[in-house]
Scaffold this motif. Structure first.
Motif: not given
Length: 193
Positions: A92, A155, A142, A138, A190, A186-187, A183
């Motif tokens: 990612s 996302l 992932l 994407l 996730l 996104v993190q 980032d």
């Protein structure tokens, strides 16, 4: 020996040169941040008369298509870079970095296109195609998020041009700061899976 294809006459050659100059002028002006160049700006940059611009701009959709193809030529190599392996977090992060490299390159053209979507079927269609391509990208990076619809949608938004553009333009973040924010988004998405 008889030549079967007639050679273009001087007017055709000049018309082709002028069209190429107009496309280059439009490409350059938008790339420099002039998101809606005037006919006079284009004529001046292409070193042609204003009537030449209007004669070629009757077919605006094909001129936009030619500019779009030049933009795609600049971004194709980025999309052809091999995807990295590794953990979900590593992949990612690599995806965030690649997206931001693409968005940095296309930013003025995308902004210009967003201004023209309401009046250009071509630009509106290209926007839809780009959104689909980015979503497919994407999922290729992932694939494990495919079954989690809410995370996929979140996302898709976090990794969109619109998110990046807001960070860069409205919030006035530098490239690295914008990358860190995306980032982190996104993190965090996730981590909640």
């Amino acid at each position: 020996m008889r030549h079967t294809d007639p050679l273009p006459d001087g007017r055709q050659q000049r018309g082709l040169r002028n069209r190429t100059a107009l496309v280059q002028a439009l490409f350059d002006l938008i790339g420099e941040g002039v998101l809606q160049p005037t006919a006079q700006q284009i004529a001046d940059r292409a070193d042609v008369g204003i009537r030449t611009v209007f004669r070629h701009f009757e077919d605006m959709e094909s001129l936009l298509a030619e500019v779009n193809e030049r933009v795609r030529e600049h971004t194709r190599p980025l999309f052809r870079e091999p995807r990295t392996g590794g953990s979900l977090a590593e992949r990612s992060r690599a995806l965030v970095e690649r997206r931001l490299r693409v968005f940095e390159r296309i930013a003025p053209y995308k902004r210009s296109g967003n201004l023209q979507r309401w009046r250009s079927r071509f630009v509106d269609r290209e926007h839809t195609i780009m959104a689909r391509e980015l979503r497919a990208d994407l999922l290729a990076w992932l694939p494990e998020i495919r079954s989690d619809r809410a995370t996929l949608e979140a996302l898709d938004v976090a990794l969109s041009f619109e998110t990046w553009d807001r960070l860069r333009t409205d919030q006035r973040l530098g490239r690295d700061a914008a990358c860190s924010v995306v980032d982190r988004l996104v993190q965090s998405l996730l981590d909640t899976r």
